[in-house]
Motif scaffolding. Structure first.
Motif, PDB file in Angstrom:
ATOM      1  N   ARG A 296       0.968  -1.310  -0.498  1.00 23.43           N
ATOM      2  CA  ARG A 296      -0.152   0.134   0.091  1.00 23.43           C
ATOM      3  C   ARG A 296       0.514   1.142  -0.325  1.00 23.43           C
ATOM      4  N   HIS A 343      -9.602   4.020   7.322  1.00 23.22           N
ATOM      5  CA  HIS A 343      -8.159   4.369   7.540  1.00 23.22           C
ATOM      6  C   HIS A 343      -7.534   4.121   5.228  1.00 23.22           C
ATOM      7  N   HIS A 344      -8.722   3.930   4.812  1.00 25.67           N
ATOM      8  CA  HIS A 344      -8.160   3.886   3.550  1.00 25.67           C
ATOM      9  C   HIS A 344      -8.464   5.418   2.986  1.00 25.67           C
ATOM     10  N   PRO A 388     -16.772  -0.466  -5.448  1.00 24.10           N
ATOM     11  CA  PRO A 388     -15.460   0.450  -5.203  1.00 24.10           C
ATOM     12  C   PRO A 388     -14.532  -0.555  -6.000  1.00 24.10           C
ATOM     13  N   PRO A 390     -10.193  -0.705  -4.591  1.00 26.95           N
ATOM     14  CA  PRO A 390      -8.615  -0.391  -3.635  1.00 26.95           C
ATOM     15  C   PRO A 390      -7.998   1.084  -4.246  1.00 26.95           C
ATOM     16  N   GLY A 391      -7.702   1.627  -4.020  1.00 31.39           N
ATOM     17  CA  GLY A 391      -6.448   2.354  -4.622  1.00 31.39           C
ATOM     18  C   GLY A 391      -5.173   1.872  -4.831  1.00 31.39           C
ATOM     19  N   PRO A 392      -5.057   0.487  -4.066  1.00 28.16           N
ATOM     20  CA  PRO A 392      -3.827  -0.130  -3.890  1.00 28.16           C
ATOM     21  C   PRO A 392      -4.270  -1.157  -5.221  1.00 28.16           C
ATOM     22  N   ILE A 396      -3.647  -5.882  -3.677  1.00 25.29           N
ATOM     23  CA  ILE A 396      -4.023  -6.274  -2.206  1.00 25.29           C
ATOM     24  C   ILE A 396      -4.641  -7.825  -2.354  1.00 25.29           C
ATOM     25  N   ARG A 397      -5.273  -7.873  -3.984  1.00 26.46           N
ATOM     26  CA  ARG A 397      -5.738  -9.656  -3.603  1.00 26.46           C
ATOM     27  C   ARG A 397      -4.693 -10.361  -4.843  1.00 26.46           C
ATOM     28  N   GLN A 432     -19.882  -5.376  -3.581  1.00 25.54           N
ATOM     29  CA  GLN A 432     -18.632  -6.000  -3.899  1.00 25.54           C
ATOM     30  C   GLN A 432     -18.110  -7.050  -4.494  1.00 25.54           C
ATOM     31  N   PHE A 466     -19.541  -0.114   3.937  1.00 25.23           N
ATOM     32  CA  PHE A 466     -18.144  -1.300   3.848  1.00 25.23           C
ATOM     33  C   PHE A 466     -18.022  -1.726   4.875  1.00 25.23           C
ATOM     34  N   LYS A 503     -17.662  -9.937   7.714  1.00 23.82           N
ATOM     35  CA  LYS A 503     -16.827  -8.424   7.875  1.00 23.82           C
ATOM     36  C   LYS A 503     -17.664  -8.098   9.365  1.00 23.82           C
ATOM     37  N   THR A 507     -11.890  -9.128   6.989  1.00 21.23           N
ATOM     38  CA  THR A 507     -12.535  -7.490   6.008  1.00 21.23           C
ATOM     39  C   THR A 507     -12.522  -8.531   4.750  1.00 21.23           C
ATOM     40  N   ILE A 508     -13.042  -7.161   3.787  1.00 19.78           N
ATOM     41  CA  ILE A 508     -13.606  -7.458   2.493  1.00 19.78           C
ATOM     42  C   ILE A 508     -12.536  -7.732   1.548  1.00 19.78           C
ATOM     43  N   GLU A 509     -11.887  -7.120   2.252  1.00 20.23           N
ATOM     44  CA  GLU A 509     -10.479  -7.533   1.214  1.00 20.23           C
ATOM     45  C   GLU A 509      -9.217  -8.427   1.686  1.00 20.23           C
TER      46      GLU A 509
HETATM   47  P1  XMP Z   1     -11.678  -3.446   3.882  1.00 23.37           P
HETATM   48  O1  XMP Z   1     -11.175  -4.821   3.444  1.00 23.37           O
HETATM   49  O2  XMP Z   1     -10.982  -3.177   4.953  1.00 23.37           O
HETATM   50  O3  XMP Z   1     -12.264  -2.918   2.720  1.00 23.37           O
HETATM   51  O4  XMP Z   1     -12.602  -4.833   4.608  1.00 23.37           O
HETATM   52  C1  XMP Z   1     -13.764  -1.829   2.705  1.00 23.37           C
HETATM   53  C2  XMP Z   1     -13.883  -1.273   1.789  1.00 23.37           C
HETATM   54  O5  XMP Z   1     -12.430  -0.022   1.437  1.00 23.37           O
HETATM   55  C3  XMP Z   1     -12.069  -0.993   0.373  1.00 23.37           C
HETATM   56  N1  XMP Z   1     -10.348  -0.508   0.709  1.00 23.37           N
HETATM   57  C4  XMP Z   1      -9.316   0.025   0.294  1.00 23.37           C
HETATM   58  N2  XMP Z   1      -9.854   0.956  -0.376  1.00 23.37           N
HETATM   59  N3  XMP Z   1      -7.118   1.781  -0.485  1.00 23.37           N
HETATM   60  C5  XMP Z   1      -8.730   2.401  -0.627  1.00 23.37           C
HETATM   61  O6  XMP Z   1      -8.669   2.936  -1.777  1.00 23.37           O
HETATM   62  C6  XMP Z   1      -6.819   0.745  -0.076  1.00 23.37           C
HETATM   63  O7  XMP Z   1      -5.758  -0.103   0.989  1.00 23.37           O
HETATM   64  C7  XMP Z   1      -8.051  -0.221   0.606  1.00 23.37           C
HETATM   65  N4  XMP Z   1      -8.627  -1.641   1.477  1.00 23.37           N
HETATM   66  C8  XMP Z   1      -9.620  -1.492   1.127  1.00 23.37           C
HETATM   67  C9  XMP Z   1     -12.098  -2.242   0.367  1.00 23.37           C
HETATM   68  O8  XMP Z   1     -11.577  -2.726  -1.242  1.00 23.37           O
HETATM   69  C10 XMP Z   1     -13.994  -2.078   0.916  1.00 23.37           C
HETATM   70  O9  XMP Z   1     -14.806  -1.388  -0.358  1.00 23.37           O
END
Ligand code: XMP
Length: 511
Positions: A296, A343-344, A388, A390-392, A396-397, A432, A466, A503, A507-509
C-alpha cells in the motif's frame, strides 16, 4: 435559480446524514449545518424549514448543545427530532425529565392524524424510539399529537407557530412510513414545492463553474472511479479543453479497465486526457514485496511521484479538481456525529501540484446523487454503478509477491467472475465482488495429467457502509459456472474456493 432549502441543525445524532438524504429524496435540497449556526446566517440562507436532529446529549448537561430561543421566532417551521424535541421543549419553557431506563426499539405510537404532520396516517404506527430523557410537560401553546405506553408526549405541535417535535426517528428504515412524516413536514408545513432535481443541479453547476473558472486552467486526477469521473465530466462541460485529466494506469487495474476509461473520456467526452502507463515502474518497485501494508505504502508514494512529474510538465494550474462528496464534508467539517473514518480515505490537500485553488463540484452531493449526476451527464451505466475498487488495486488481491504472470491470472479470473455476476443480474445487489489470487498451490488433475497450480478465491459481500458486511449467498449454480469457467479458461488455476466469512471478523479485501 435559488433552490428551496431545508436546514438541518446537527446536534450530534447518528442519523444526521440520513435525515438530509430523506429530505433530498423528496426533491427538496437540504444542508446539514452545525447546531450553533448564527441567527444571521440562518436568515441569510433563508430556509423553508429547519430540522433539529437527535443527539446523545441531555438538555440538563451544562455543555450539551443548545440553541437560541430566537430561532423559534423567525417564523420558519421547525421540526425537532428526539433530542431536538427535548431541546425545543426546554428552550420554550416546557419540562424535560430523565427516565430511569432508555427506551429503544420500534414502538407503536398512537398519533393524532388531524395534525398536518401525520396527514394520511393510521391511528397507530410503528416508529423507532431511542431515548432516555422525555418531554413531561409541553411548552405553552403546544398540544400533544402522539404517545406510546411509556412515553406520553411522543409528538407535539404548535400549529400557529409551525413548531413540531417528535420523540421517534422518522429517518430510519425501521420506522414504517417514516419518510411520510418528513414529506408532510416539507409539503404541508413548510410549503415546499419539491423542485430539487439532478438535471437542474447539473445545469446550475455547469453555469457556476463557467463563471468561477472562466478561461483559466484546471487539472483533475482521474482514477476511473465514480466520483472523479463525474467531477471530470462536469468540469469538461463547463470549461472544455481548459481541463486536463491525468489518468495514471499503474497496471493494477482490472482487465481492460484502463482502456475503457480512456475510451470513455477521450472518445465519448473529448476530454484532454493524459494516460500514463507505468505498470513496469510499479511492478519494479513492488518486486519481492509481500507485506500488504508495504505494498500500500509503495503504491501510494509512487502514485504521488508520477503525478508530480506529470503535473510539473503541465506547469502551474489555476484549479485542482477534487471529487470530494457531501459525506466527506459532513464528516470532516462538523465532526459532531461520531463517525469512524476508514483508514483508506486520504485526507488533506496534495502539496505536490502547483495550483492556486481547489474546486470541488460534488461537495454538496450524496453518493447516490453523484451517480444520478453521472447518468444525467450520459456517463455509461457500468461506470456510474462501478463497485468500489481500492486505490492499490489488484496488488492487495494477490497474496504474496506480485508478478506480471500473477496479474494476468487474476485479471482473467476476476473478469469471468464479474461477467457471470452481471449475466445473473446480481451486479446491483452485491456491493463488492472480486477474485483473489491466493498464494496457495495444490494438486489437481486435468485430463490424465497431474497439475500443481494456484487456488482462486471468490469474494462477494453485501453491505451499505463497507464497515460491516455479510457474505453474499450467490446461488450454487452460478458459483459452479464461475468455478468451471475459471479452471477451464485461466491457465495455472486448478481450484476455486468461495469465501463465506462476513465482516467482521474478516475484512472485505484479503490483504
Ligand atoms: P476492508 O478490506 O477494510 O475494506 O474490509 C473496506 C472497503 O475499503 C476498500 N479498501 C481500500 N480502498 N485503499 C482504498 O482506496 C485501500 O488500501 C483499501 N483497502 C480496502 C475495500 O475494497 C472495501 O471497499
Amino acid at each position: 435559480m435559488k433552490n428551496e432549502l431545508i436546514l438541518i441543525l446537527d446536534f450530534g445524532g447518528q442519523y444526521n446524514q440520513l435525515i438530509a438524504r430523506r429530505v433530498r429524496e423528496c426533491n427538496v435540497y437540504s444542508e446539514v449545518v452545525p447546531f450553533n449556526i448564527s441567527i444571521e446566517k440562518i436568515k441569510e440562507k433563508n430556509p423553508k424549514g429547519i430540522i433539529f436532529t437527535g443527539g446523545p446529549a441531555s438538555v440538563f448537561s451544562k455543555d450539551s448543545p443548545k440553541c437560541a430561543e430566537e430561532i423559534f421566532k423567525l417564523g420558519i417551521p421547525v421540526l425537532g427530532i428526539c433530542y431536538g424535541m427535548q431541546l425545543m421543549t426546554y428552550t420554550l419553557g416546557g419540562k424535560v425529565e430523565k427516565a430511569n431506563k432508555r427506551e429503544y426499539g420500534t414502538t407503536n405510537v398512537k398519533i393524532d392524524n388531524s395534525s398536518s404532520l401525520f396527514e394520511g396516517f393510521d391511528d397507530v404506527n410503528e416508529f423507532l424510539m431511542s431515548h432516555t430523557d422525555y418531554v413531561e410537560v409541553l411548552p405553552e401553546g403546544f398540544i400533544n399529537i402522539g404517545s406510546t405506553t411509556s412515553c406520553p408526549n411522543a409528538a407535539m405541535e404548535n400549529r400557529k407557530k409551525k413548531l413540531y417535535g417528535i420523540q421517534f426517528h422518522p429517518e430510519v428504515n425501521n420506522s414504517v412510513n417514516g419518510t411520510k412524516v418528513i414529506e408532510n413536514f416539507l409539503f404541508n408545513i413548510c410549503n415546499c414545492s419539491g423542485d430539487w432535481v439532478i438535471s437542474s443541479f447539473v445545469e446550475d453547476s455547469i453555469k457556476k463553474l463557467k463563471e468561477k473558472i472562466g478561461n483559466k486552467k484546471a487539472l483533475c486526477a482521474l482514477s476511473g472511479g465514480v466520483d472523479s469521473s463525474v467531477a471530470a465530466v462536469l468540469l469538461s462541460k463547463a470549461i472544455g479543453k481548459n481541463l486536463t485529466c491525468i489518468f495514471l494506469d499503474h497496471g493494477l487495474l482490472r482487465k481492460n479497465e484502463g482502456d475503457e476509461v480512456e475510451e470513455i473520456f477521450k472518445k465519448q467526452f473529448d476530454i484532454n486526457l493524459i494516460r500514463i502507463n507505468c505498470k513496469d515502474r510499479f511492478l519494479n518497485k513492488l518486486a519481492g514485496v509481500t507485506d500488504p501494508e508495504k505494498k500500500r505504502k509503495i503504491i501510494g508514494e509512487e502514485f504521488i511521484r508520477v503525478f508530480e512529474e506529470e503535473a510539473k510538465k503541465i506547469g502551474t494550474v489555476d484549479f485542482l479538481v477534487q471529487g470530494t462528496i457531501y459525506p466527506d464534508v459532513i464528516e470532516s467539517g462538523l465532526g459532531k456525529s461520531s463517525v469512524i473514518k476508514s483508514h483508506h480515505n486520504v485526507g488533506g490537500l496534495p502539496d505536490y501540484v502547483d495550483f492556486k485553488e481547489i474546486v470541488e463540484p460534488l461537495r454538496d452531493l450524496f453518493k447516490d446523487e453523484v451517480r444520478k449526476t453521472g447518468l444525467e451527464l450520459s456517463i455509461p451505466e457500468n461506470l456510474v454503478y462501478r463497485q468500489p475498487f481500492p486505490g492499490p488495486g489488484l496488488a492487495i488481491r494477490i497474496i504474496g509477491e506480485i508478478t506480471d504472470d500473477k496479474l494476468t491470472i487474476l485479471k482473467n479470473a476476476d473478469s469471468i467472475f464479474r461477467e457471470e455476476i452481471a449475466n445473473a443480474n446480481l451486479h446491483k445487489s452485491i456491493n463488492q465482488y472480486f477474485a483473489v489470487l491466493t498464494n496457495l498451490k495444490s494438486v489437481g488433475v486435468m485430463g490424465d495429467e497431474r497439475t500443481y497450480d494456484y487456488t482462486i478465491a471468490l469474494r462477494a459481500v453485501e453491505t451499505t457502509d463497507f464497515m460491516t458486511g455479510v457474505w453474499s449467498k450467490i446461488p450454487y449454480e452460478i458459483l459452479e459456472k464461475v468455478s468451471s469457467r475459471i479452471v477451464n479458461e485461466v491457465s495455472h488455476v486448478n481450484r476455486v474456493v468461495y469465501d463465506i466469512t462476513s465482516k467482521p471478523p474478516a475484512t472485505i479485501e484479503w490483504e
